[in-house]
Design an enzyme around this catalytic site. Structure first.
Site, PDB file in Angstrom:
ATOM      1  CB  CYS A   1      64.828   2.544  26.299  1.00 16.79           C
ATOM      2  SG  CYS A   1      65.259   3.616  24.899  1.00 16.79           S
TER       3      CYS A   1
ATOM      4  CB  CYS B   1      63.336   1.715  22.471  1.00 16.62           C
ATOM      5  SG  CYS B   1      63.829   3.117  21.444  1.00 16.62           S
TER       6      CYS B   1
ATOM      7  CB  CYS C   1      63.347   7.748  24.162  1.00 19.30           C
ATOM      8  SG  CYS C   1      63.623   6.405  22.980  1.00 19.30           S
TER       9      CYS C   1
END
Length: 195
Positions: free
Chosen positions: A103, A108, A106
């Site tokens: 990700c 995820c 961030c």
């Protein structure tokens, strides 16, 4: 003279404990609630759920087809659903293709089947480098793939998360789904390891 120490009493873990104690002391957080949340993520979610999904796919061709067509529904049918598991796509590793998940924005991550993300998954180094130089990063994890295997990097988002279906190890035809699940690792379902 060396002395024993608790690594949890160092760095970020120490700060987390101090913050938790402060919040409990001020009545902002109920310690029983914190314990139940931690227990949920330790017992009800995590890599063992994902391993059960993988093992079932390895032993049940109809389930595998469903899992690859509609990962969310197939995973939910096994009772694994919830926050960060609303939309999961399953990617099958083959002799010619190896998938790895990141990700870049961030962290995820499909919590119902993998639990909480490991620290390295959230690190800026992993998030930026695996996209630019996936083979180098995989080698740093100890995974060296043959040159004829294509590596595809998938970027999880708030809308969709990915789970890698690793290749079933050779010589495991006589093993039960439970035995097979014991072979599956979190890193294998992210794509940074083989089973």
């Amino acid at each position: 003279m060396p002395h024993d120490h608790d690594p949890l009493e160092e760095g970020p873990a120490l700060r987390v404990r101090a913050l938790e104690a402060l919040m409990v002391d001020k009545g902002l957080v109920d310690p029983d609630t914190l314990d139940s949340i931690a227990e949920y993520y330790e017992r009800e979610t995590g890599p063992r759920n994902g391993a059960a999904v993988v093992a079932r796919a390895w032993t049940d061709p109809a389930y595998k087809d469903w899992l690859l067509r509609d990962g969310t529904a197939a995973i939910n049918a096994m009772g694994f659903s919830g926050f960060q598991g609303e939309h999961i796509r399953v990617l099958e590793n083959t002799k010619a293709m190896h998938h790895v998940v990141v990700c870049t924005l961030c962290s995820c991550y499909p919590w119902p089947v993998l639990g909480l993300p490991p620290t390295w998954y959230k690190s800026p180094a992993y998030r930026s480098r695996v996209v630019r130089e996936p083979r180098v990063v995989l080698a740093e994890f100890g995974l060296r793939l043959p040159k004829d295997v294509q590596v595809k990097v998938w970027d999880s988002t708030a809308e969709i998360r990915y789970l890698v279906l690793p290749r079933r190890p050779a010589g495991t035809d006589d093993r039960s789904a439970e035995e097979l699940a014991g072979l599956v690792t979190r890193n294998g379902m992210i794509g940074t390891a083989l089973v």
